[in-house]
Design an enzyme around this catalytic site. Structure first.
Site, short mmCIF file in Angstrom:
data_model
loop_
_atom_site.label_atom_id
_atom_site.label_comp_id
_atom_site.label_asym_id
_atom_site.label_seq_id
_atom_site.Cartn_x
_atom_site.Cartn_y
_atom_site.Cartn_z
N LYS A 77 0.83 -1.20 0.00
CA LYS A 77 0.00 0.00 0.00
C LYS A 77 0.87 1.26 0.00
CE LYS A 77 -3.75 2.04 2.80
NZ LYS A 77 -4.60 1.81 4.01
N SER A 151 -9.13 1.63 2.98
CA SER A 151 -8.31 2.30 1.99
C SER A 151 -7.15 1.44 1.45
CB SER A 151 -7.73 3.58 2.61
OG SER A 151 -6.82 3.26 3.67
N SER A 175 -9.62 -0.24 7.18
CA SER A 175 -8.98 -0.14 5.87
C SER A 175 -8.27 -1.39 5.39
CB SER A 175 -8.00 1.03 5.87
OG SER A 175 -8.68 2.25 5.93
#
Length: 442
Positions: A77, A151, A175
């Site tokens: 990420k 996310s 997330s």
């Protein structure tokens, strides 16, 4: 767009590497060859990935075995620093960290993992996609008109689409678990403090946690063994849940407008656990509304504290959703923030007592499948409350417990639904063992 031909797990791929049935270079080349039609990547590292893969193959040939991640393509990420590229946190405000590896990235590289690229997120790990900004819009491989979740969006979507075998995400209010649920993969939010956050762009420092996403609970266990700062040893995965006490949560998780398939899928999964030897105990989570509110108050205040200077000088450069969330922190008093921390401590104590009676607590991650991209934002560009109130992840960020999201079935439209298994502090082994047993029994 879920790519069935890439359904192998990290551990299966590792076995194939060790049997000589495939090379790491071949796995990396396949991963890099998959076209990114889903907005999975911020950037790819083909040269670095292939160099890492060649190193892994040389070490296999020399009898050097660094463990389960050796030679395995992975995504990271874009809140987590990787030396090969800047960390943008999907924001034009930040350009940081090139030449630096986060603590978890260092561990992955030392274990022989092949990082193929940085994956997409929401701006600074919060909010909803912003089409006005020059970044990918993460799409769901089950239906490209739907959101991948936020996310750790690109990591979850990329695993589901076969673009890499596993990856790293972060979780402040859901997330890791939300995108894992919407994309039909497995995600683990470890105990707060288990994994170092050094080198990860913070959203809310007392809530943020880095963790693994993969196809299976066993794969998540393998990644956690590598990235854990507080040592973790994977449990023995037997498929037997005899003696496991499962707390079953229904209140607040089954609204009237929940997906019609949710209740049946949840009950079928619980019946499966019962058939494997588990005992089901109906429970209620203490102070549900109060703790959920405390988490949101904490997140907005801590995010404002981190971004305040840039918000003053670069307000237009922030996306509408992110700056709205950060600015909300200015409406909260210091007394409110302190009270939120008191609520968190009270609930920690209550949950510790609840875990005297159960070993894991089960609930849905969300009461819906992945929403349409057009529905996740309201007219002001902020999170659409009608969507986000159906996602039940923030509660657990407030208390620090480990939580695993595992697929449990499908909606009537064929979209993934996911089970959330929470455990005692630093007892990831039990939630992973339970998640693995359910996955193996399907």
């Amino acid at each position: 767009m879920v790519r069935r031909e890439h359904e192998g797990s990290v551990l299966e791929a590792g076995q194939a590497l060790r049997r000589g049935e495939v090379t790491s270079v071949e796995l990396a080349e396949r991963a890099l060859a998959v076209a990114d039609e889903l907005g999975v990547y911020i950037t790819r590292f083909p040269e670095h990935a292939l160099a890492s893969a060649r190193r892994a193959d040389r070490e296999f040939a020399a009898g050097v075995d660094r463990g389960p991640l050796q030679g395995i393509p992975l995504g990271v990420k874009d809140l987590i620093a990787v030396a090969e590229a800047p960390t943008t946190a999907q924001s034009t405000v930040l350009d940081w960290g090139q030449g630096i590896d986060a603590a978890v990235t260092t561990r992955v590289k030392e274990a022989g993992g092949v990082i193929v690229g940085k994956t997409s997120t929401m701006e600074f790990g919060c909010g909803v996609p912003d089409r006005a900004k020059p970044f990918p819009i993460p799409r769901n491989p089950w239906d490209t008109e739907r959101w991948a979740g936020g996310s750790s969006s690109g990591t979850a979507s990329g695993i589901a689409a076969g673009m890499f075998f596993a990856g790293l995400g972060s979780d402040t209010a859901g997330s890791i678990r939300m995108p894992a649920a919407f994309c039909g993969v497995t995600g683990l939010m470890p105990t707060y403090g288990r994994v170092s956050g050094a080198g990860c762009v913070p959203l809310a420092h007392t809530l943020d946690r880095i963790g693994p996403l993969a196809r299976t609970a066993r794969d998540c266990a393998a990644l956690l063994e590598v990235i854990a700062e507080v040592p973790f040893v994977a449990p023995e995965f037997t498929g037997d849940l005899t003696g496991l006490r499962v707390g079953v949560v229904r209140e607040h998780h089954f609204p009237e407008d929940a997906d019609p398939a949710l209740a049946g899928v949840f009950d079928e999964t619980l019946s499966l656990a019962e058939g494997l030897g588990a005992t089901l105990i109906e429970v209620t989570l203490p102070y549900w509304k109060e703790l959920t509110t405390a988490v949101l108050v904490t997140a907005s205040c801590e995010a404002l504290a981190h971004h305040r200077a840039e918000l003053i000088t670069r307000w237009p450069d922030f996306g509408v959703s992110a700056r709205g969330i950060f600015a909300a922190g200015a409406l909260v008093s210091g007394a409110d923030y302190v009270q939120a921390q008191r609520v968190r401590q009270v609930v920690r104590q209550e949950l510790a007592r609840l875990f005297d009676d159960v070993d894991v607590i089960a609930s849905p991650v969300a009461s819906i499948g992945a929403p349409l991209l057009d529905d996740v934002a309201d007219e002001a560009g902020q999170q659409n409350a009608e969507v986000f109130e159906k996602i039940t992840t923030p509660y657990w960020n407030g208390v620090g417990n480990p939580v695993l999201a595992v697929p449990m079935g499908k909606t009537g439209d064929g979209l993934p639904l996911s089970l959330q298994l929470a455990g005692r502090l630093f007892d990831e082994a039990t939630v992973l063992r339970a998640g693995d047993a359910l996955q193996a029994a399907r």
